[in-house]
Design an enzyme around this catalytic site. Sequence first.
Site, PDB file in Angstrom:
ATOM      1  N   CYS A  49      57.475  35.787  27.810  1.00 58.40           N
ATOM      2  CA  CYS A  49      58.819  36.392  27.782  1.00 58.40           C
ATOM      3  C   CYS A  49      59.897  35.554  28.467  1.00 58.40           C
ATOM      4  O   CYS A  49      61.050  35.592  28.035  1.00 58.40           O
ATOM      5  CB  CYS A  49      58.792  37.789  28.402  1.00 58.40           C
ATOM      6  SG  CYS A  49      58.109  37.831  30.061  1.00 58.40           S
TER       7      CYS A  49
ATOM      8  N   ARG B  26      46.902  28.720  29.334  1.00 65.20           N
ATOM      9  CA  ARG B  26      46.667  28.798  30.780  1.00 65.20           C
ATOM     10  C   ARG B  26      45.399  28.031  31.124  1.00 65.20           C
ATOM     11  O   ARG B  26      44.376  28.202  30.462  1.00 65.20           O
ATOM     12  CB  ARG B  26      46.503  30.262  31.233  1.00 65.20           C
ATOM     13  CG  ARG B  26      47.758  31.056  31.024  1.00 65.20           C
ATOM     14  CD  ARG B  26      47.670  32.475  31.539  1.00 65.20           C
ATOM     15  NE  ARG B  26      48.899  33.194  31.205  1.00 65.20           N
ATOM     16  CZ  ARG B  26      49.191  34.404  31.639  1.00 65.20           C
ATOM     17  NH1 ARG B  26      48.330  35.054  32.427  1.00 65.20           N
ATOM     18  NH2 ARG B  26      50.317  34.992  31.294  1.00 65.20           N
TER      19      ARG B  26
ATOM     20  N   GLU C  28      42.617  28.211  32.656  1.00 64.58           N
ATOM     21  CA  GLU C  28      41.896  29.328  33.277  1.00 64.58           C
ATOM     22  C   GLU C  28      40.745  28.843  34.146  1.00 64.58           C
ATOM     23  O   GLU C  28      40.432  27.661  34.179  1.00 64.58           O
ATOM     24  CB  GLU C  28      41.362  30.264  32.170  1.00 64.58           C
ATOM     25  CG  GLU C  28      42.430  31.143  31.570  1.00 64.58           C
ATOM     26  CD  GLU C  28      42.871  32.278  32.495  1.00 64.58           C
ATOM     27  OE1 GLU C  28      42.286  32.424  33.590  1.00 64.58           O
ATOM     28  OE2 GLU C  28      43.810  32.989  32.122  1.00 64.58           O
TER      29      GLU C  28
ATOM     30  N   ARG D 258      38.253  35.318  27.670  1.00 60.73           N
ATOM     31  CA  ARG D 258      39.034  34.526  28.628  1.00 60.73           C
ATOM     32  C   ARG D 258      39.137  33.110  28.090  1.00 60.73           C
ATOM     33  O   ARG D 258      38.178  32.351  28.113  1.00 60.73           O
ATOM     34  CB  ARG D 258      38.402  34.518  30.024  1.00 60.73           C
ATOM     35  CG  ARG D 258      39.230  33.700  31.042  1.00 60.73           C
ATOM     36  CD  ARG D 258      38.753  33.905  32.458  1.00 60.73           C
ATOM     37  NE  ARG D 258      39.046  35.255  32.936  1.00 60.73           N
ATOM     38  CZ  ARG D 258      40.266  35.648  33.332  1.00 60.73           C
ATOM     39  NH1 ARG D 258      41.275  34.791  33.271  1.00 60.73           N
ATOM     40  NH2 ARG D 258      40.486  36.869  33.755  1.00 60.73           N
TER      41      ARG D 258
ATOM     42  N   GLU E 115      54.341  39.679  22.370  1.00 62.45           N
ATOM     43  CA  GLU E 115      55.091  39.996  23.593  1.00 62.45           C
ATOM     44  C   GLU E 115      56.292  40.870  23.244  1.00 62.45           C
ATOM     45  O   GLU E 115      57.119  40.486  22.434  1.00 62.45           O
ATOM     46  CB  GLU E 115      55.561  38.704  24.262  1.00 62.45           C
ATOM     47  CG  GLU E 115      56.409  38.908  25.508  1.00 62.45           C
ATOM     48  CD  GLU E 115      55.585  39.216  26.758  1.00 62.45           C
ATOM     49  OE1 GLU E 115      54.339  39.217  26.671  1.00 62.45           O
ATOM     50  OE2 GLU E 115      56.181  39.470  27.813  1.00 62.45           O
TER      51      GLU E 115
ATOM     52  N   ASP F 244      48.132  48.085  33.856  1.00 61.64           N
ATOM     53  CA  ASP F 244      47.110  47.323  33.121  1.00 61.64           C
ATOM     54  C   ASP F 244      46.316  48.292  32.260  1.00 61.64           C
ATOM     55  O   ASP F 244      45.970  49.384  32.706  1.00 61.64           O
ATOM     56  CB  ASP F 244      46.152  46.625  34.101  1.00 61.64           C
ATOM     57  CG  ASP F 244      46.685  45.249  34.533  1.00 61.64           C
ATOM     58  OD1 ASP F 244      46.046  44.606  35.380  1.00 61.64           O
ATOM     59  OD2 ASP F 244      47.749  44.851  33.998  1.00 61.64           O
TER      60      ASP F 244
ATOM     61  N   GLU G 158      40.962  43.570  31.238  1.00 63.33           N
ATOM     62  CA  GLU G 158      42.376  43.890  30.992  1.00 63.33           C
ATOM     63  C   GLU G 158      42.713  43.385  29.599  1.00 63.33           C
ATOM     64  O   GLU G 158      42.707  42.182  29.368  1.00 63.33           O
ATOM     65  CB  GLU G 158      43.262  43.202  32.022  1.00 63.33           C
ATOM     66  CG  GLU G 158      44.747  43.381  31.734  1.00 63.33           C
ATOM     67  CD  GLU G 158      45.617  42.311  32.374  1.00 63.33           C
ATOM     68  OE1 GLU G 158      45.244  41.821  33.457  1.00 63.33           O
ATOM     69  OE2 GLU G 158      46.647  41.978  31.776  1.00 63.33           O
TER      70      GLU G 158
ATOM     71  N   ASN H 287      48.993  44.821  28.920  1.00 67.52           N
ATOM     72  CA  ASN H 287      49.686  45.533  29.996  1.00 67.52           C
ATOM     73  C   ASN H 287      51.078  45.962  29.541  1.00 67.52           C
ATOM     74  O   ASN H 287      51.563  45.536  28.485  1.00 67.52           O
ATOM     75  CB  ASN H 287      49.760  44.671  31.256  1.00 67.52           C
ATOM     76  CG  ASN H 287      50.533  43.391  31.023  1.00 67.52           C
ATOM     77  OD1 ASN H 287      51.274  43.257  30.050  1.00 67.52           O
ATOM     78  ND2 ASN H 287      50.347  42.424  31.894  1.00 67.52           N
TER      79      ASN H 287
ATOM     80  N   CYS I  57      58.426  44.522  29.820  1.00 63.04           N
ATOM     81  CA  CYS I  57      57.728  43.732  28.813  1.00 63.04           C
ATOM     82  C   CYS I  57      56.281  44.192  28.705  1.00 63.04           C
ATOM     83  O   CYS I  57      55.747  44.809  29.635  1.00 63.04           O
ATOM     84  CB  CYS I  57      57.807  42.244  29.126  1.00 63.04           C
ATOM     85  SG  CYS I  57      56.798  41.644  30.481  1.00 63.04           S
TER      86      CYS I  57
ATOM     87  N   ARG J 245      41.915  39.640  23.462  1.00 60.44           N
ATOM     88  CA  ARG J 245      41.419  40.736  24.310  1.00 60.44           C
ATOM     89  C   ARG J 245      41.170  41.990  23.490  1.00 60.44           C
ATOM     90  O   ARG J 245      40.153  42.663  23.687  1.00 60.44           O
ATOM     91  CB  ARG J 245      42.423  41.018  25.429  1.00 60.44           C
ATOM     92  CG  ARG J 245      42.657  39.853  26.389  1.00 60.44           C
ATOM     93  CD  ARG J 245      41.510  39.670  27.335  1.00 60.44           C
ATOM     94  NE  ARG J 245      41.643  38.522  28.216  1.00 60.44           N
ATOM     95  CZ  ARG J 245      42.245  38.546  29.405  1.00 60.44           C
ATOM     96  NH1 ARG J 245      42.831  39.630  29.817  1.00 60.44           N
ATOM     97  NH2 ARG J 245      42.291  37.460  30.137  1.00 60.44           N
TER      98      ARG J 245
HETATM   99  N1  LIG Z   1      43.427  33.642  29.567  1.00 63.01           N
HETATM  100  C1  LIG Z   1      43.733  34.629  28.717  1.00 63.01           C
HETATM  101  N2  LIG Z   1      42.999  34.786  27.603  1.00 63.01           N
HETATM  102  C2  LIG Z   1      43.283  35.769  26.708  1.00 63.01           C
HETATM  103  N3  LIG Z   1      44.304  36.645  26.872  1.00 63.01           N
HETATM  104  C3  LIG Z   1      45.060  36.515  27.981  1.00 63.01           C
HETATM  105  C4  LIG Z   1      44.827  35.520  28.960  1.00 63.01           C
HETATM  106  N4  LIG Z   1      45.761  35.654  29.954  1.00 63.01           N
HETATM  107  C5  LIG Z   1      46.531  36.710  29.608  1.00 63.01           C
HETATM  108  N5  LIG Z   1      46.117  37.220  28.432  1.00 63.01           N
HETATM  109  C6  LIG Z   1      46.690  38.367  27.704  1.00 63.01           C
HETATM  110  O1  LIG Z   1      48.082  38.473  28.021  1.00 63.01           O
HETATM  111  C7  LIG Z   1      48.329  39.753  28.585  1.00 63.01           C
HETATM  112  C8  LIG Z   1      49.485  39.680  29.541  1.00 63.01           C
HETATM  113  O2  LIG Z   1      49.287  38.600  30.451  1.00 63.01           O
HETATM  114  S1  LIG Z   1      49.819  38.843  31.918  1.00 63.01           S
HETATM  115  O3  LIG Z   1      49.792  37.621  32.612  1.00 63.01           O
HETATM  116  O4  LIG Z   1      49.068  39.921  32.465  1.00 63.01           O
HETATM  117  N6  LIG Z   1      51.321  39.392  31.735  1.00 63.01           N
HETATM  118  C9  LIG Z   1      52.344  38.625  31.300  1.00 63.01           C
HETATM  119  O5  LIG Z   1      52.269  37.422  31.195  1.00 63.01           O
HETATM  120  C10 LIG Z   1      53.577  39.400  30.864  1.00 63.01           C
HETATM  121  N7  LIG Z   1      54.642  38.478  30.538  1.00 63.01           N
HETATM  122  C11 LIG Z   1      53.223  40.266  29.664  1.00 63.01           C
HETATM  123  O6  LIG Z   1      52.697  39.454  28.641  1.00 63.01           O
HETATM  124  C12 LIG Z   1      47.021  40.137  29.234  1.00 63.01           C
HETATM  125  O7  LIG Z   1      46.945  41.542  29.406  1.00 63.01           O
HETATM  126  C13 LIG Z   1      46.032  39.657  28.195  1.00 63.01           C
HETATM  127  O8  LIG Z   1      45.979  40.573  27.099  1.00 63.01           O
HETATM  128 ZN   LIG Z   2      56.432  39.436  29.763  1.00 64.43          ZN
END
Ligand SMILES: Nc1ncnc2c1ncn2[C@@H]1O[C@H](COS(=O)(=O)NC(=O)[C@@H](N)CO)[C@@H](O)[C@H]1O
Ligand SMILES: [Zn+2]
Length: 501
Positions: free
Chosen positions: A305, A335, A337, A346, A354, A415, A431, A434, A460, A467
């Site tokens: 976002c 990311r 991770e 993950r 978004e 979450d 999770e 969210n 947002c 997921r």
């Molecule tokens: N490493 C990952 N692998 C798969 N899905 C992911 C990963 N990281 C985050 N997400 C997805 O992105 C969602 C939101 O990520 S968050 O970091 O929690 N929140 C944000 O970044 C906010 N901007 C909403 O998107 C998570 O709930 C998950 O569905």
């Molecule tokens: Zn966001």
Amino acid sequence: MEFYLKCSLKTSANPAAAKAAVETIMNQAETGLLAKGAPAGEGAKIKSWSLDDNRIHIELTSGKHVRVHDALMRLKKSISEALGKEKIGVRGVEVEKFTIVVSSAHDLKNKTIPYVKSVFFDEIQKILCLELDVGEAEMKNQVPDRILTLIEDKLEQGDYGAKAEHWNLLWESEDRPFSYTADPTEDMLKLGWLKRGSGRGQWIHGPVSTKLFRTFEKIVVDEILNPLGYNEMIFPKMVMWDIWKHSGHAKGIYPEIYYVCPPKTRDPAYWEDVMDYYKVTKEVPVELIKTKIGDPIGGMCYAQCPPCWGFFQGETISKDSLPIAVFDRSGTSHRYESGGIHGIERVDEFHRIELVWIGTKEQVVETTQKLHERYMHIFNDILDLKWRKAWVTPWFMAQEGIAGIAADEVTGTTDYEAPLPYRGKDGEWLEFQNVSINGDKYPSGFNVKCQTGEQLWSGCSGVGLERWTATFLAQHGLDPDNWPAEFKKRFGEMPKIVKFL
Ligand SMILES: Nc1ncnc2c1ncn2[C@@H]1O[C@H](COS(=O)(=O)NC(=O)[C@@H](N)CO)[C@@H](O)[C@H]1O
Ligand SMILES: [Zn+2]
């Protein structure tokens, strides 16, 4: 908390000629100049001052109001005017000693902080003494204030034991039996629905898993985005530092960013040696390439976002445009991770829808409520999941490395989590998305105003398609005959699978 500053104002000539004027300024300062903006008696104090042939030496102390560096700037301005009358100029500030003393129950773990010469913890008095290495520019740019804020955050993190995530159960669905208890990623690999990509945490989705993603996306469009009037936007996917400075991410996401560096030039001749090296050795000369690319301009999409705020930055939004409700699904998020082999739950490269909504506080709270209701309908009536909702540390605080919960009870992140049967009865829930009310953080961060002058808020919601897939398949398995009818009818026919011999 106590600030101390020992410094001198360099003068272009002997300041003795203006001694009387300087004396008057110094004598009136504590009740005038250095008291402005502070509660009675809490302004800055002049510990000592003296003149020599080309300097005015000053010692200042203060509490948290009219801090010594601000006090010095006020004195410098008024002394410069007085000296100016005698045709004497002030040629800058020399700092001899700048210390900040704060009370603290414990020492700092990491003592290397920009512009901090030394950190000493006095166990007996339970105080932390910082000696700063700052000049006039840093004092003007409020560096001492930011150092203090950083120290207070670090001390607080220490109390939380680093990143103690905050978690409060809000709602949980009925229990349901799980007929399937295998790891869906393993079975998807066996059935050829997807393959691991060559990148860390990267997958290549074949027709079946892609159709799953698109079916989830269609459900979000049909059940949420269209009925609630969300318009699609396309947010940039390469995020420049400036965006992350305004969003706050520049405070803490460095360990997880995939950085982006441009070539130093696109002139093919400049790259000929790289191409030749590869042609001859069939190896990519990474070391050589490193010398030919520029500094990182930012990184790949991380929170999705933040870049949308570039569209609203600096604008005043007309009242009848509010509330704004938009969404983006135009590309991947990346990311770096944690290590180890993970299934699709993950990954380093993921696909997310978004949603972003902007309005007055009331509009944002109402929009958020409607969203929760629509998600409840999807997870209960279409995907038939076992799942729950929890109130947690706001995602934007966690991504700035701050634990705890937001100041007011409305701002924060919910979450959505689900059990993955293959992880066992006590396995960690996943999770899978969210929903957040982000308060005024982004409108303030990006200087977005509302025609009525009310403070704008935003929210947002990130829908992670990997997921949703991991959760749905972990609970229902890969056989469409076992899928909930409401989902199966939306999925339609199983695509032809590519057979490898
Ligand atoms: N490493 C990952 N692998 C798969 N899905 C992911 C990963 N990281 C985050 N997400 C997805 O992105 C969602 C939101 O990520 S968050 O970091 O929690 N929140 C944000 O970044 C906010 N901007 C909403 O998107 C998570 O709930 C998950 O569905
Ligand atoms: Zn966001």
